[in-house]
Design a protein around this motif. Structure first.
Motif, PDB file in Angstrom:
ATOM      1  N   PRO A  82      20.611 -29.048 -21.713  1.00  0.00           N
ATOM      2  CA  PRO A  82      19.628 -29.388 -22.781  1.00  0.00           C
ATOM      3  C   PRO A  82      19.342 -30.770 -23.031  1.00  0.00           C
ATOM      4  O   PRO A  82      18.364 -31.177 -23.470  1.00  0.00           O
ATOM      5  CB  PRO A  82      20.255 -28.543 -23.875  1.00  0.00           C
ATOM      6  CG  PRO A  82      21.815 -28.296 -23.624  1.00  0.00           C
ATOM      7  CD  PRO A  82      21.867 -28.228 -22.142  1.00  0.00           C
ATOM      8  N   LYS A  83      20.303 -31.700 -22.507  1.00  0.00           N
ATOM      9  CA  LYS A  83      20.197 -33.143 -22.566  1.00  0.00           C
ATOM     10  C   LYS A  83      19.080 -33.820 -21.650  1.00  0.00           C
ATOM     11  O   LYS A  83      18.682 -34.974 -21.850  1.00  0.00           O
ATOM     12  CB  LYS A  83      21.343 -33.680 -22.628  1.00  0.00           C
ATOM     13  CG  LYS A  83      22.515 -33.450 -23.800  1.00  0.00           C
ATOM     14  CD  LYS A  83      23.719 -34.572 -23.617  1.00  0.00           C
ATOM     15  CE  LYS A  83      24.604 -34.152 -24.659  1.00  0.00           C
ATOM     16  NZ  LYS A  83      25.740 -35.202 -24.689  1.00  0.00           N
ATOM     17  N   LEU A  84      18.574 -32.899 -20.553  1.00  0.00           N
ATOM     18  CA  LEU A  84      18.028 -33.670 -19.517  1.00  0.00           C
ATOM     19  C   LEU A  84      16.300 -33.635 -20.200  1.00  0.00           C
ATOM     20  O   LEU A  84      15.961 -32.736 -21.136  1.00  0.00           O
ATOM     21  CB  LEU A  84      17.669 -32.758 -18.383  1.00  0.00           C
ATOM     22  CG  LEU A  84      19.104 -32.627 -17.585  1.00  0.00           C
ATOM     23  CD1 LEU A  84      18.912 -31.569 -16.208  1.00  0.00           C
ATOM     24  CD2 LEU A  84      19.335 -33.815 -17.156  1.00  0.00           C
ATOM     25  N   PRO A  85      15.673 -34.629 -19.826  1.00  0.00           N
ATOM     26  CA  PRO A  85      14.238 -34.630 -20.250  1.00  0.00           C
ATOM     27  C   PRO A  85      13.320 -33.871 -19.717  1.00  0.00           C
ATOM     28  O   PRO A  85      12.568 -34.007 -18.807  1.00  0.00           O
ATOM     29  CB  PRO A  85      13.953 -36.224 -20.063  1.00  0.00           C
ATOM     30  CG  PRO A  85      14.733 -36.506 -18.809  1.00  0.00           C
ATOM     31  CD  PRO A  85      16.065 -35.700 -19.008  1.00  0.00           C
ATOM     32  N   ALA A  86      13.381 -32.547 -20.149  1.00  0.00           N
ATOM     33  CA  ALA A  86      12.602 -31.519 -19.403  1.00  0.00           C
ATOM     34  C   ALA A  86      11.183 -31.854 -19.429  1.00  0.00           C
ATOM     35  O   ALA A  86      10.526 -31.621 -18.380  1.00  0.00           O
ATOM     36  CB  ALA A  86      12.947 -30.051 -20.280  1.00  0.00           C
ATOM     37  N   VAL A 112      24.990 -34.136 -12.481  1.00  0.00           N
ATOM     38  CA  VAL A 112      23.992 -33.465 -13.290  1.00  0.00           C
ATOM     39  C   VAL A 112      22.737 -32.949 -12.731  1.00  0.00           C
ATOM     40  O   VAL A 112      21.907 -32.560 -13.520  1.00  0.00           O
ATOM     41  CB  VAL A 112      23.700 -34.697 -14.496  1.00  0.00           C
ATOM     42  CG1 VAL A 112      24.623 -35.050 -15.207  1.00  0.00           C
ATOM     43  CG2 VAL A 112      23.025 -35.738 -13.813  1.00  0.00           C
ATOM     44  N   GLY A 113      22.724 -32.965 -11.444  1.00  0.00           N
ATOM     45  CA  GLY A 113      21.607 -32.392 -10.619  1.00  0.00           C
ATOM     46  C   GLY A 113      20.472 -33.257 -10.206  1.00  0.00           C
ATOM     47  O   GLY A 113      19.463 -32.999  -9.947  1.00  0.00           O
ATOM     48  N   GLY A 237      24.337 -35.091 -19.366  1.00  0.00           N
ATOM     49  CA  GLY A 237      24.694 -33.866 -19.716  1.00  0.00           C
ATOM     50  C   GLY A 237      25.725 -33.313 -19.109  1.00  0.00           C
ATOM     51  O   GLY A 237      26.328 -33.907 -18.132  1.00  0.00           O
ATOM     52  N   PRO A 238      25.958 -31.981 -19.126  1.00  0.00           N
ATOM     53  CA  PRO A 238      27.232 -31.285 -18.412  1.00  0.00           C
ATOM     54  C   PRO A 238      26.899 -31.321 -16.784  1.00  0.00           C
ATOM     55  O   PRO A 238      25.863 -31.354 -16.369  1.00  0.00           O
ATOM     56  CB  PRO A 238      27.285 -30.057 -19.055  1.00  0.00           C
ATOM     57  CG  PRO A 238      26.101 -29.638 -19.549  1.00  0.00           C
ATOM     58  CD  PRO A 238      25.594 -30.981 -20.077  1.00  0.00           C
ATOM     59  N   SER A 239      27.858 -30.954 -16.129  1.00  0.00           N
ATOM     60  CA  SER A 239      27.648 -30.871 -14.618  1.00  0.00           C
ATOM     61  C   SER A 239      26.960 -29.683 -14.506  1.00  0.00           C
ATOM     62  O   SER A 239      26.950 -28.431 -14.892  1.00  0.00           O
ATOM     63  CB  SER A 239      29.185 -30.706 -13.987  1.00  0.00           C
ATOM     64  OG  SER A 239      28.954 -30.386 -12.597  1.00  0.00           O
ATOM     65  N   TYR A 240      26.056 -29.872 -13.487  1.00  0.00           N
ATOM     66  CA  TYR A 240      25.115 -28.838 -13.077  1.00  0.00           C
ATOM     67  C   TYR A 240      25.457 -27.998 -12.169  1.00  0.00           C
ATOM     68  O   TYR A 240      25.082 -27.102 -11.741  1.00  0.00           O
ATOM     69  CB  TYR A 240      23.880 -29.649 -12.569  1.00  0.00           C
ATOM     70  CG  TYR A 240      22.560 -28.617 -12.096  1.00  0.00           C
ATOM     71  CD1 TYR A 240      21.979 -27.889 -13.279  1.00  0.00           C
ATOM     72  CD2 TYR A 240      22.097 -28.035 -11.035  1.00  0.00           C
ATOM     73  CE1 TYR A 240      20.880 -26.977 -12.867  1.00  0.00           C
ATOM     74  CE2 TYR A 240      21.265 -27.291 -10.765  1.00  0.00           C
ATOM     75  CZ  TYR A 240      20.668 -26.945 -11.784  1.00  0.00           C
ATOM     76  OH  TYR A 240      19.658 -25.827 -11.600  1.00  0.00           O
ATOM     77  N   ARG A 241      26.759 -28.496 -11.362  1.00  0.00           N
ATOM     78  CA  ARG A 241      27.257 -27.657 -10.397  1.00  0.00           C
ATOM     79  C   ARG A 241      27.793 -26.237 -11.070  1.00  0.00           C
ATOM     80  O   ARG A 241      28.483 -26.206 -12.174  1.00  0.00           O
ATOM     81  CB  ARG A 241      28.511 -28.284  -9.759  1.00  0.00           C
ATOM     82  CG  ARG A 241      28.328 -29.605  -8.944  1.00  0.00           C
ATOM     83  CD  ARG A 241      29.516 -29.981  -8.377  1.00  0.00           C
ATOM     84  NE  ARG A 241      29.015 -31.194  -7.592  1.00  0.00           N
ATOM     85  CZ  ARG A 241      29.437 -32.558  -8.089  1.00  0.00           C
ATOM     86  NH1 ARG A 241      30.083 -32.605  -9.197  1.00  0.00           N
ATOM     87  NH2 ARG A 241      28.942 -33.557  -7.282  1.00  0.00           N
ATOM     88  N   PRO A 242      27.475 -25.267 -10.385  1.00  0.00           N
ATOM     89  CA  PRO A 242      27.752 -23.776 -11.259  1.00  0.00           C
ATOM     90  C   PRO A 242      29.644 -23.762 -11.280  1.00  0.00           C
ATOM     91  O   PRO A 242      30.114 -23.979 -10.331  1.00  0.00           O
ATOM     92  CB  PRO A 242      27.275 -22.723 -10.172  1.00  0.00           C
ATOM     93  CG  PRO A 242      27.206 -23.497  -8.703  1.00  0.00           C
ATOM     94  CD  PRO A 242      26.702 -25.081  -9.312  1.00  0.00           C
ATOM     95  N   ASN A 243      29.630 -22.920 -12.326  1.00  0.00           N
ATOM     96  CA  ASN A 243      31.368 -22.853 -12.633  1.00  0.00           C
ATOM     97  C   ASN A 243      31.494 -21.589 -11.729  1.00  0.00           C
ATOM     98  O   ASN A 243      30.986 -20.686 -12.080  1.00  0.00           O
ATOM     99  CB  ASN A 243      31.541 -22.578 -14.225  1.00  0.00           C
ATOM    100  CG  ASN A 243      31.305 -23.877 -14.792  1.00  0.00           C
ATOM    101  OD1 ASN A 243      31.633 -25.001 -14.321  1.00  0.00           O
ATOM    102  ND2 ASN A 243      30.713 -23.832 -15.893  1.00  0.00           N
ATOM    103  N   THR A 256      26.507 -28.821  -3.420  1.00  0.00           N
ATOM    104  CA  THR A 256      26.686 -29.464  -4.652  1.00  0.00           C
ATOM    105  C   THR A 256      25.712 -30.338  -4.925  1.00  0.00           C
ATOM    106  O   THR A 256      25.159 -30.937  -3.906  1.00  0.00           O
ATOM    107  CB  THR A 256      28.105 -30.036  -4.952  1.00  0.00           C
ATOM    108  OG1 THR A 256      28.229 -31.066  -3.949  1.00  0.00           O
ATOM    109  CG2 THR A 256      29.249 -28.892  -5.083  1.00  0.00           C
ATOM    110  N   ASP A 257      25.299 -30.602  -6.265  1.00  0.00           N
ATOM    111  CA  ASP A 257      24.252 -31.679  -6.777  1.00  0.00           C
ATOM    112  C   ASP A 257      24.719 -32.941  -7.319  1.00  0.00           C
ATOM    113  O   ASP A 257      25.789 -32.710  -7.948  1.00  0.00           O
ATOM    114  CB  ASP A 257      23.227 -30.850  -7.415  1.00  0.00           C
ATOM    115  CG  ASP A 257      22.402 -29.853  -6.790  1.00  0.00           C
ATOM    116  OD1 ASP A 257      21.991 -30.045  -5.591  1.00  0.00           O
ATOM    117  OD2 ASP A 257      22.595 -28.688  -7.354  1.00  0.00           O
ATOM    118  N   LYS A 258      24.265 -33.858  -6.957  1.00  0.00           N
ATOM    119  CA  LYS A 258      24.633 -35.031  -7.709  1.00  0.00           C
ATOM    120  C   LYS A 258      23.563 -35.412  -8.741  1.00  0.00           C
ATOM    121  O   LYS A 258      22.453 -34.936  -8.924  1.00  0.00           O
ATOM    122  CB  LYS A 258      24.871 -36.274  -6.658  1.00  0.00           C
ATOM    123  CG  LYS A 258      25.707 -36.040  -5.513  1.00  0.00           C
ATOM    124  CD  LYS A 258      25.398 -37.002  -4.666  1.00  0.00           C
ATOM    125  CE  LYS A 258      26.202 -36.698  -3.398  1.00  0.00           C
ATOM    126  NZ  LYS A 258      25.767 -35.742  -2.820  1.00  0.00           N
TER     127      LYS A 258
END
Length: 258
Positions: A82-86, A112-113, A237-243, A256-258
């Motif tokens: 949610p912190k990303l500037p969508a 974060v993606g 924000g939190p890591s975009y990598r799936p848990n 994985t995404d950076k």
């Protein structure tokens, strides 16, 4: 199959209209059933051919782009971060910056993606008809260095300068040598000269890139061209990598995404 049908199919093959050939039987059924008039029949067949060519063209450009994964903006989960500037990211999806030869800088902490989003914007550009290349910055520098060794530097630089959009992933990871800085300067300058866009991903903010260059003059000249004509997006924000739960595997999340 009638002689006329056979002759028509042979003509379509000769004209390399395989899109029409693939849907001819279905369209003939529609025509015989009265669903298509003569002009509609021809129009629909033409549309089938255009669709096939567009699909083939997109597939060819995607292969040339050399993405690490086929990420799309449609599948990007904004709710997970949610912190990303969508709003800013969705505005970039209009690709106005690509039309005007501007660049995009995506920076922020690991995970974060950034890489996912860079490839998603690149994927969108491919679908809009652009020629795109994705590469790690370290790989680009190694490729240009190899050109100095075998006298193919000009050719290699041209190949990197040619695409409508060049995506450099993991920019400014470490200090640069003088030859690396010079190569980057030439690449950025050549793309700026022809108004070609770039997407840069980095774990560092642009203001922190300057000390990585051994020559302040080169740094100022290169980064002035790159930073002052770019749209900068801070991704946090939190890591975009799936848990993943222990023992759980998912073939769609091996990268994985950076």
């Amino acid at each position: 199959m009638t002689i006329i049908d056979t002759a028509l199919r042979d003509s379509l093959r000769a004209l390399k209209l395989s899109g029409m050939l693939q849907t001819l039987d279905a369209r003939l059924v529609q025509a015989h059933a009265g669903e298509l008039g003569h002009l509609e029949f021809l129009q629909v067949l033409c549309h089938d051919e255009i669709s096939r060519r567009e699909t083939t063209s997109i597939a060819r450009r995607l292969a040339k782009a050399k993405f690490e994964q086929q990420a799309t903006l449609e599948e990007f989960d904004f709710a997970a971060s949610p912190k990303l500037p969508a709003a800013q990211i969705r505005d970039l999806a209009a690709l106005r910056w690509l039309q005007t030869g501007e660049s995009v800088i995506l920076y922020g902490p690991v995970g974060v993606g950034k890489t996912h989003l860079a490839q998603a914007l690149g994927h969108l550009a491919v679908r809009r008809g652009a020629d795109v290349r994705f590469t790690k910055t370290s790989r680009t520098l190694a490729d240009l260095a190899g050109g100095h060794a075998d006298r193919t530097w000009t050719k290699r630089l041209g190949e990197l300068a040619r695409p409508d959009l060049l995506i450099l992933d993991d920019f400014a990871m470490r200090e640069l040598t003088a030859p690396q800085a010079d190569d980057l300067y030439e690449l950025v300058s050549e793309r700026a000269r022809t108004a070609k866009s770039m997407i840069i991903t980095s774990n560092r903010a642009p203001v922190d890139w300057y000390p990585l260059f051994p020559n302040p003059v080169v740094a100022e000249s290169l980064l002035d061209r790159l930073i002052n004509t770019s749209h900068q997006v801070f991704m946090n924000g939190p890591s975009y990598r799936p848990n993943k739960k222990p023992g759980h595997t998912n073939s769609t999340t091996t990268k994985t995404d950076k």
